[in-house]
Write an enzyme that holds these catalytic residues in place. Structure first.
Site, short mmCIF file in Angstrom:
data_model
loop_
_atom_site.label_atom_id
_atom_site.label_comp_id
_atom_site.label_asym_id
_atom_site.label_seq_id
_atom_site.Cartn_x
_atom_site.Cartn_y
_atom_site.Cartn_z
N HIS A 205 -3.57 -2.66 -3.87
CA HIS A 205 -5.04 -2.12 -3.09
C HIS A 205 -5.45 -0.74 -4.40
CE1 HIS A 205 -1.70 0.99 -2.25
NE2 HIS A 205 -2.84 1.47 -1.75
C1 UD1 Z 1 -4.93 6.17 -0.16
C2 UD1 Z 1 -4.57 6.54 -0.67
C3 UD1 Z 1 -3.33 5.76 -1.49
C4 UD1 Z 1 -2.69 5.40 -0.32
C5 UD1 Z 1 -4.08 4.79 -0.11
C6 UD1 Z 1 -2.36 4.16 1.65
C7 UD1 Z 1 -5.56 8.53 -2.30
C8 UD1 Z 1 -6.10 9.11 -3.77
N1 UD1 Z 1 -5.28 7.35 -2.39
O1 UD1 Z 1 -5.69 5.07 -0.96
O2 UD1 Z 1 -2.60 6.99 -2.54
O3 UD1 Z 1 -1.91 4.68 -1.03
O4 UD1 Z 1 -4.61 5.46 0.70
O5 UD1 Z 1 -3.22 2.94 2.24
O6 UD1 Z 1 -6.03 9.25 -1.44
N2 UD1 Z 1 -11.25 2.09 4.02
C9 UD1 Z 1 -11.79 1.70 4.96
N3 UD1 Z 1 -11.43 2.24 6.31
C10 UD1 Z 1 -10.35 3.32 6.03
C11 UD1 Z 1 -10.24 3.76 4.70
C12 UD1 Z 1 -10.62 3.23 4.13
O7 UD1 Z 1 -13.07 0.38 4.58
O8 UD1 Z 1 -9.95 3.46 7.36
C13 UD1 Z 1 -12.16 1.82 2.31
C14 UD1 Z 1 -13.65 2.69 2.27
O9 UD1 Z 1 -14.03 1.52 1.46
C15 UD1 Z 1 -13.23 3.52 1.31
C16 UD1 Z 1 -11.87 2.76 1.12
O10 UD1 Z 1 -10.91 1.78 1.27
O11 UD1 Z 1 -14.32 3.70 -0.18
C17 UD1 Z 1 -10.84 3.75 -0.08
O12 UD1 Z 1 -10.14 4.16 0.77
P1 UD1 Z 1 -9.52 6.00 0.15
O13 UD1 Z 1 -8.45 6.39 1.62
O14 UD1 Z 1 -10.69 7.29 -0.52
O15 UD1 Z 1 -8.27 5.25 -0.49
P2 UD1 Z 1 -7.18 4.14 -0.65
O16 UD1 Z 1 -7.62 3.38 -1.77
O17 UD1 Z 1 -7.09 3.42 1.04
#
Ligand code: UD1
Length: 358
Positions: A205
């Site tokens: 991811h």
């Molecule tokens: C985040 C952390 C990463 C960690 C990961 C664990 C940061 C910089 N990154 O990355 O270090 O390894 O979590 O999972 O904080 N989304 C959903 N549902 C959710 C949350 C996110 O659909 O509940 C989708 C959204 O499209 C979002 C994308 O995932 O834009 C990324 O989510 P985000 O929390 O920004 O970063 P992660 O890639 O999850």
């Protein structure tokens, strides 16, 4: 004494649950838990919180997804309100996600003590958002809990030394030891029609792996070739799912199972019976080391070198093609023993947290 614990994303829950639980055994300390809402999906949040038997958070800030700056800023602003309302003596943050930095910054500007769980990890790769979050959170923290010896050296190099640093061990492994038996009994692999010790588990991811269509296509191709050698189970993180869907549905490949993200127990169950794991996650490098399952990390570096020297981790480097050539042999013998990855880090952190500041 009032401790306010901040959680936001899936790995935070796993690291914080043992500390919150251990603090319940101490009299004279009150705990409040705030969930920033960085992760909000049922599968990434509620199910994981439920599996870890964490109590309902006292506040849910609902910051949601967004660009890194906006997300961090939302956590900062919302946390400031919460801290002014609760006036805790100490704010506890964990790991390296945007919620960690946002909450630490809010506490620091209000002059509230900060304790950081999993301090001192360094990839020295400044292109990773997590590296920025780690370095800055450590700089802001008053009490730095570390899980491996090299962390203290990393912190000393940055001028953080002495009494502020406490080597307590790995609370992620506390959660693992607590739920290992239950996870084994779940036999989650059966849901996907694969046999124990005869599948490769994959999680990818990181923006550096999934955000560029060309690179993602190379990864998909390499996974297809791997699946010709051994069934592959791939719980797809929402970020990766979105990138895959941008170029159509994940392609059909025999024996390559694209599945939804899953709760903590199911994922732990899949890890412990895997032949091998391919990942770019930090936590998975640690969990596989503690379980004695070979791990292949699709990154050129790791902030967790102890998993290379004392655990089961191998860095694949930067070439996605290397995924298809990983060894498919389970490791013989008991899992490696890593000092202080013994299931008691939460207790050690709680004991130190209730001591008066030095
Ligand atoms: C985040 C952390 C990463 C960690 C990961 C664990 C940061 C910089 N990154 O990355 O270090 O390894 O979590 O999972 O904080 N989304 C959903 N549902 C959710 C949350 C996110 O659909 O509940 C989708 C959204 O499209 C979002 C994308 O995932 O834009 C990324 O989510 P985000 O929390 O920004 O970063 P992660 O890639 O999850």
């Amino acid at each position: 004494m009032h401790a306010l614990h901040v959680v936001g994303a899936r790995p935070n829950f796993v690291k914080m649950a043992p500390l919150i639980r251990a603090l319940d055994d101490h009299t004279g300390i009150r705990s409040t838990t705030v969930h920033t809402g960085q992760h909000y999906d049922e599968r990434l949040s509620a199910e994981v919180l439920g599996d870890l038997q964490l109590p309902e958070p006292d506040r849910f800030l609902g910051v949601g997804s967004g660009r890194h700056g906006a997300q961090t800023a939302k956590v900062l602003a919302a946390m400031e309100d919460v801290l002014l309302e609760f006036t805790p003596d100490v704010v506890v943050v964990a790991g390296d996600v945007n919620s960690t930095l946002g909450a630490a910054l809010a506490a620091s500007k209000l002059g509230i003590r900060i304790a950081h769980v999993e301090s001192g990890l360094r990839s020295r790769d400044w292109s990773m958002p997590e590296e920025i979050n780690r370095v800055l959170t450590d700089r802001l923290s008053d009490l730095l809990f570390t899980h491996s010896p090299e962390a203290a050296d990393n912190l000393a190099e940055e001028g953080i030394r002495g009494d502020r640093v406490a080597y307590v061990g790995n609370s992620m492994i506390d959660s693992l030891r607590r739920y290992e038996k239950e996870a084994r009994e779940r036999r989650a692999w059966e849901t996907f029609g694969v046999q124990a010790e005869r599948y490769v588990l994959v999680t990818l991811h990181r923006p550096s792996n999934v955000d560029t269509p060309e690179r993602l296509a190379q990864i998909v191709e390499a996974l297809g070739r791997l699946a010709q050698r051994c069934p592959v189970v791939f719980p797809v993180h929402p970020r990766t799912r979105a990138r895959l869907e941008a170029s159509g549905e994940p392609p059909y490949v025999p024996d390559l199972h694209w599945v939804d993200p899953m709760g903590y127990l199911d994922f732990l169950s899949l890890q412990l019976a895997a032949t091998a794991v391919v990942t770019d996650s930090g936590g998975v490098q640690e969990e596989t080391s503690a379980l004695g399952v070979p791990c292949y990390t699709l990154r050129p570096n790791t902030e967790r070198p102890i998993t290379l020297t004392a655990g089961t981790n191998t860095l694949l480097g930067d070439d996605p093609a290397s995924i298809s050539a990983i060894a498919l042999t389970r490791r013989a013998g008991p899992p490696p023993v890593i000092p202080l990855w013994d299931g008691r880090a939460g207790e050690r952190m709680a004991a130190r947290l209730v001591e008066p500041p030095r």
